[in-house]
Scaffold this active site. Structure first.
Site, PDB file in Angstrom:
ATOM      1  N   ASN A   1       0.807  -1.231   0.000  1.00 31.13           N
ATOM      2  CA  ASN A   1       0.000   0.000   0.000  1.00 31.13           C
ATOM      3  C   ASN A   1       0.840   1.281   0.000  1.00 31.13           C
ATOM      4  OD1 ASN A   1       0.703  -0.555   2.680  1.00 31.13           O
ATOM      5  ND2 ASN A   1      -1.091   0.493   3.482  1.00 31.13           N
TER       6      ASN A   1
ATOM      7  N   GLU B   1       4.688  -4.176  12.296  1.00 28.97           N
ATOM      8  CA  GLU B   1       3.806  -3.025  12.025  1.00 28.97           C
ATOM      9  C   GLU B   1       2.578  -3.597  11.330  1.00 28.97           C
ATOM     10  OE1 GLU B   1       4.083  -0.057  12.959  1.00 28.97           O
ATOM     11  OE2 GLU B   1       6.180   0.468  13.218  1.00 28.97           O
TER      12      GLU B   1
ATOM     13  N   CYS C   1      -2.872   1.906   6.529  1.00 32.65           N
ATOM     14  CA  CYS C   1      -3.008   1.316   7.865  1.00 32.65           C
ATOM     15  C   CYS C   1      -3.581   2.345   8.823  1.00 32.65           C
ATOM     16  CB  CYS C   1      -1.661   0.814   8.360  1.00 32.65           C
ATOM     17  SG  CYS C   1      -0.372   2.063   8.343  1.00 32.65           S
TER      18      CYS C   1
HETATM   19  P1  NAD Z   1       0.182  -9.133   3.926  1.00 34.62           P
HETATM   20  O1  NAD Z   1       0.321  -9.515   5.360  1.00 34.62           O
HETATM   21  O2  NAD Z   1      -0.667  -9.972   3.058  1.00 34.62           O
HETATM   22  O3  NAD Z   1       1.632  -9.123   3.221  1.00 34.62           O
HETATM   23  C1  NAD Z   1       2.679  -8.314   3.687  1.00 34.62           C
HETATM   24  C2  NAD Z   1       4.009  -8.901   3.228  1.00 34.62           C
HETATM   25  O4  NAD Z   1       4.208 -10.162   3.858  1.00 34.62           O
HETATM   26  C3  NAD Z   1       4.092  -9.184   1.728  1.00 34.62           C
HETATM   27  O5  NAD Z   1       5.377  -8.848   1.293  1.00 34.62           O
HETATM   28  C4  NAD Z   1       3.856 -10.671   1.643  1.00 34.62           C
HETATM   29  O6  NAD Z   1       4.436 -11.279   0.496  1.00 34.62           O
HETATM   30  C5  NAD Z   1       4.536 -11.160   2.896  1.00 34.62           C
HETATM   31  N1  NAD Z   1       4.073 -12.445   3.421  1.00 34.62           N
HETATM   32  C6  NAD Z   1       2.871 -13.040   3.250  1.00 34.62           C
HETATM   33  N2  NAD Z   1       2.840 -14.209   3.930  1.00 34.62           N
HETATM   34  C7  NAD Z   1       4.030 -14.344   4.547  1.00 34.62           C
HETATM   35  C8  NAD Z   1       4.590 -15.326   5.412  1.00 34.62           C
HETATM   36  N3  NAD Z   1       3.920 -16.398   5.780  1.00 34.62           N
HETATM   37  N4  NAD Z   1       5.829 -15.129   5.869  1.00 34.62           N
HETATM   38  C9  NAD Z   1       6.532 -14.037   5.535  1.00 34.62           C
HETATM   39  N5  NAD Z   1       6.061 -13.061   4.722  1.00 34.62           N
HETATM   40  C10 NAD Z   1       4.817 -13.220   4.230  1.00 34.62           C
HETATM   41  O7  NAD Z   1      -0.255  -7.615   3.900  1.00 34.62           O
HETATM   42  P2  NAD Z   1      -0.585  -6.700   2.624  1.00 34.62           P
HETATM   43  O8  NAD Z   1      -1.903  -7.092   2.084  1.00 34.62           O
HETATM   44  O9  NAD Z   1       0.584  -6.663   1.726  1.00 34.62           O
HETATM   45  O10 NAD Z   1      -0.682  -5.264   3.308  1.00 34.62           O
HETATM   46  C11 NAD Z   1      -1.835  -4.766   3.891  1.00 34.62           C
HETATM   47  C12 NAD Z   1      -1.762  -4.887   5.404  1.00 34.62           C
HETATM   48  O11 NAD Z   1      -0.606  -4.230   5.885  1.00 34.62           O
HETATM   49  C13 NAD Z   1      -2.944  -4.206   6.081  1.00 34.62           C
HETATM   50  O12 NAD Z   1      -3.377  -5.004   7.153  1.00 34.62           O
HETATM   51  C14 NAD Z   1      -2.340  -2.913   6.604  1.00 34.62           C
HETATM   52  O13 NAD Z   1      -3.004  -2.338   7.702  1.00 34.62           O
HETATM   53  C15 NAD Z   1      -0.966  -3.366   6.967  1.00 34.62           C
HETATM   54  N6  NAD Z   1      -0.062  -2.222   7.021  1.00 34.62           N
HETATM   55  C16 NAD Z   1       0.409  -1.823   8.234  1.00 34.62           C
HETATM   56  C17 NAD Z   1       1.228  -0.713   8.316  1.00 34.62           C
HETATM   57  C18 NAD Z   1       1.785  -0.231   9.634  1.00 34.62           C
HETATM   58  O14 NAD Z   1       2.718   0.549   9.586  1.00 34.62           O
HETATM   59  N7  NAD Z   1       1.280  -0.649  10.774  1.00 34.62           N
HETATM   60  C19 NAD Z   1       1.554  -0.018   7.155  1.00 34.62           C
HETATM   61  C20 NAD Z   1       1.055  -0.453   5.940  1.00 34.62           C
HETATM   62  C21 NAD Z   1       0.249  -1.568   5.881  1.00 34.62           C
END
Ligand code: NAD
Length: 523
Positions: free
Chosen positions: A146, A242, A276
């Protein structure tokens, strides 16, 4: 975890979410390739550490110069891959990173420097204490789609300036943004092996968690975060998590409705609601409820949904079909349970597959998914409350605790309520911009995460603390070593009185009893 051969054969593409155009094709890095990248990073790290903080800051300065020079191209690339309007790519991605670099350029030397630690206890005054901050070694970073540039970049800059090497696994939906970051850093003088990008999906991310990294900084969903925390626990890998949010906005009875409604509309719809820190729950005092809703609807209807490249666009596409389905399911659930859709509530097929109208919902309740689960789409659900206490209770009735906002003309009252809200950041009279305050720690309470990124506390996450204790009297045995006996115990009682008794008399008596401790015979 998948087997190595399964990972090796997996391919994926980076796609423009507005048009469906394929922008790049990738093969997932295998477990072996991930491990090899981490080993190379580990080998490069001592030299990167040894160049010293001055040269590392110089690399950041050069990175900042190049990023500024290429701001338009980088913003355009982010828009193509993530769909967001160009203005947002400039402000929430490029500007955030330029300023994060500024913060580290100005402060990293001071923040990473040793600190002397004066000792208060009389028994330890003969020792000089210093706190040293040392890089972990290799930091693994896993990032979401995002904010595909600003999230990995801010974390990477902090890790690098502290003397770590970094291996970044970006989201499979936005690998190209990470490659832009790589080009800029390498051109700025960061050695190739000290910053590497590995392309891949979740299984590649899992391989990074299992590789010999020294710390992991993960940004993504709560469910993936929990999986990672469990994998990390097996070998006590330190992690920063995060995670998601369900940020509440509390509009008090003395708020400026015009300003607060503009904030709600922007806070809920910026990046098509895929932030987020989005306003995901809006609570408005019932005396302002109808007026506030009317203002939000009027402003929402004026927003232009379109392709991010078009300068007139306010809201771009969502990232992919799965995200649209979540948004639709939440809106349908709310509707079925009695919520009113005041505007929006539908896709915009004439623009493309991934577009959804900005949506304002009224009369929502905490029984609806829209008020409990992260929606991550352009929806503003609004609910009335009757008193400050009820507003705070509703805001805190969530498993999440990333950020929140309070809207009032009375700053004191705003701060009072802010202190009662369970969240990592609470803004009074603003939303989301905390992510762009480079000095502010970013991170959540409750299910929203562990640890911090950004600012001083984000930099502290990139170093291990080492306490250096140097004795000033190396020729003297410590009085607390062997050589015990009844007399020594009594002298120790006196010593405790000398330091901690409340009255001066008792302290002086204690001093008299303690005398002679050093003269006794020891081993
Ligand atoms: P996601 O958890 O699906 O994926 C995030 C990352 O993790 C990707 O690079 C993905 O390939 C990787 N991943 C997936 N499964 C994994 C595993 N088993 N082991 C290791 N890595 C793995 O999240 P998304 O859809 O990419 O992002 C959206 C989410 O991120 C929302 O929940 C949003 O709130 C959160 N977010 C949080 C912040 C923050 O700073 N707190 C900032 C931005 C987004």
């Amino acid at each position: 975890m998948s087997t190595d051969s399964q990972i090796k054969t997996r391919k994926f593409a980076s796609v423009n979410p507005a048009t469906g155009e394929v922008l790049g094709e990738f093969v997932c890095a295998s477990e072996e390739e991930v491990r090899a990248a981490v080993v190379r990073a580990g080998a490069a790290q001592p030299a990167w550490r040894a160049v010293g903080v001055t040269k590392r800051i110089a690399a950041l300065r050069e990175f900042q110069r190049r990023l500024h020079e290429r701001k338009s191209q980088i913003a355009a690339a982010i828009t193509r891959e993530a769909g967001k309007p160009r203005a947002e790519a400039l402000v929430t991605e490029v500007l955030v990173v330029l300023d994060a670099a500024r913060f580290l350029i100005d402060n990293a030397r001071r923040l990473l420097d040793d600190e002397s630690v004066p000792h208060g206890n009389l028994a330890t005054k003969v020792k000089s204490g210093r706190l040293a901050r040392e890089p972990y070694g290799v930091i693994g970073i896993i990032s979401p789609w995002n904010y595909p540039f600003s999230i990995p970049a801010t974390e990477t800059l902090a890790a690098l300036v502290a003397g770590n090497a970094v291996v970044l696994k970006p989201s499979e939906f936005t690998s190209l943004a990470a490659l832009e970051l790589r080009s800029l850093l390498h051109a700025a003088g960061v050695p190739e092996d000290a910053f590497q990008v590995i392309a891949g999906d979740g299984a590649t991310g899992a391989a990074l968690v299992h590789s010999p990294i020294d710390k992991l900084v993960f940004t993504g969903s709560v469910s993936t975060g929990k999986r990672i925390a469990m994998a990390a626990a097996e070998r006590l890998l330190p992690v920063v998590l995060e995670l998601g949010g369900k940020d509440p906005m509390l509009v008090l009875d003395d708020a400026n409705v015009d300003v607060a409604s503009s904030a709600a509309v922007w806070g809920a719809f910026v990046n098509a609601g895929q932030a987020c820190l989005s306003v995901e729950r809006c609570y408005v005092h019932r005396s302002l409820y109808e007026e506030f809703l009317a203002a939000c609807v009027e402003k929402t209807k004026k927003l232009r949904v379109g392709h991010g490249e078009d300068g007139q666009t306010d809201i771009g596409p969502l990232i992919h079909e799965r995200q649209l389905q979540i948004v639709e399911a939440h809106v349908e659930d709310a509707k079925a349970r009695g919520a009113r859709i005041l505007t929006g509530g539908a896709r915009v097929p004439e623009l493309g597959k991934n577009f959804y109208r900005p949506t304002v919902l009224a009369d929502v309740t905490h029984q609806m998914r829209i008020m409990r689960e992260e929606t991550f789409g352009p929806v503003l659900p609004v609910m009335a409350f009757a008193s400050d206490e009820e507003g705070v209770r509703l805001a805190n009735d969530s498993e999440y605790g990333l950020a929140a906002s309070v809207w009032t003309r009375d700053a004191q009252r705003g701060q009072r309520l802010a202190r009662q809200i369970e969240a990592g950041t609470v803004m009074v009279n603003d939303v989301l911009s905390c992510f762009g305050i480079s000095e502010a720690p970013h991170g959540g309470w409750k299910s929203s995460g562990i640890g911090r990124t950004h600012g001083r506390f984000g930099l502290e996450e990139m170093v291990r603390l080492k306490y250096l204790d140097v004795d000033r009297l190396p020729g003297m045995k410590k009085v607390w070593w062997y050589g015990y006996g009844e007399r020594f115990a009594q002298q120790m009682e006196g010593f405790l009185d000398l330091q901690f008794a409340r009255s001066l008399r008792a302290r002086l008596r204690g001093a008299a009893r303690a005398l002679g401790v050093v003269k006794r015979r020891q081993l």
